[in-house]
Enzyme design. Sequence first.
Site, mmCIF file in Angstrom:
data_model
loop_
_atom_site.group_PDB
_atom_site.id
_atom_site.type_symbol
_atom_site.label_atom_id
_atom_site.label_comp_id
_atom_site.label_asym_id
_atom_site.label_seq_id
_atom_site.Cartn_x
_atom_site.Cartn_y
_atom_site.Cartn_z
ATOM 1 C CB VAL A 252 8.362 28.590 -7.119
ATOM 2 C CG1 VAL A 252 9.504 28.862 -8.084
ATOM 3 C CG2 VAL A 252 8.218 27.102 -6.851
ATOM 4 C CB CYS A 253 10.361 33.649 -5.056
ATOM 5 S SG CYS A 253 11.810 33.184 -4.093
ATOM 6 C CE LYS A 254 15.279 37.393 -11.377
ATOM 7 N NZ LYS A 254 15.271 38.786 -11.816
ATOM 8 C CB ILE B 107 12.165 30.211 -11.121
ATOM 9 C CG1 ILE B 107 11.640 29.498 -12.366
ATOM 10 C CG2 ILE B 107 12.731 31.562 -11.465
ATOM 11 C CD1 ILE B 107 10.680 28.395 -12.083
ATOM 12 N N GLY C 82 14.591 32.137 -4.293
ATOM 13 C CA GLY C 82 14.371 31.398 -3.057
ATOM 14 C C GLY C 82 14.342 32.256 -1.815
#
Length: 138
Positions: free
Chosen positions: A97-99, A125, A101
């Site tokens: 999971v990143c900010k 996220i 995708g």
Amino acid sequence: MIDQILEFSTNHWEMVAVFFFVLAAVVFVEMRGNARGITTASLTDLVNNKNAAVIDIRPTKEFRAGHITGAINIPANKLKDKNAELEKHKSNPIILVCKTGMTAGSNAKELIKAGFEVYKLQGGIAEWENANLPLVKA
């Protein structure tokens, strides 16, 4: 404008052919060995039914501002150094999971090469927040 594109394509068909060949090669390389994108619902399903590990690769400050319940924070720049720490999750799926995708996909390649089953949260996220799903603040 379409007339100009058609004229250019006709007059320079070799360049157009090379462009499409390079484009196809880039798409092929990017799709190979990349993590499969999943939705927020699929993330929840993998966590609940397959004991997936959620690895949040955002910087620690962003992670503390709000993250998915049970997520482990390993910033993207430290992910390569943490393969040994992730070994305990090798038998289960890993969801990066990143900010937004975008970063998760490029970071997944190393884990896939190491034999992990890796997914990435589409939209990151931000998508989790847009779906009004809960975040834990630390």
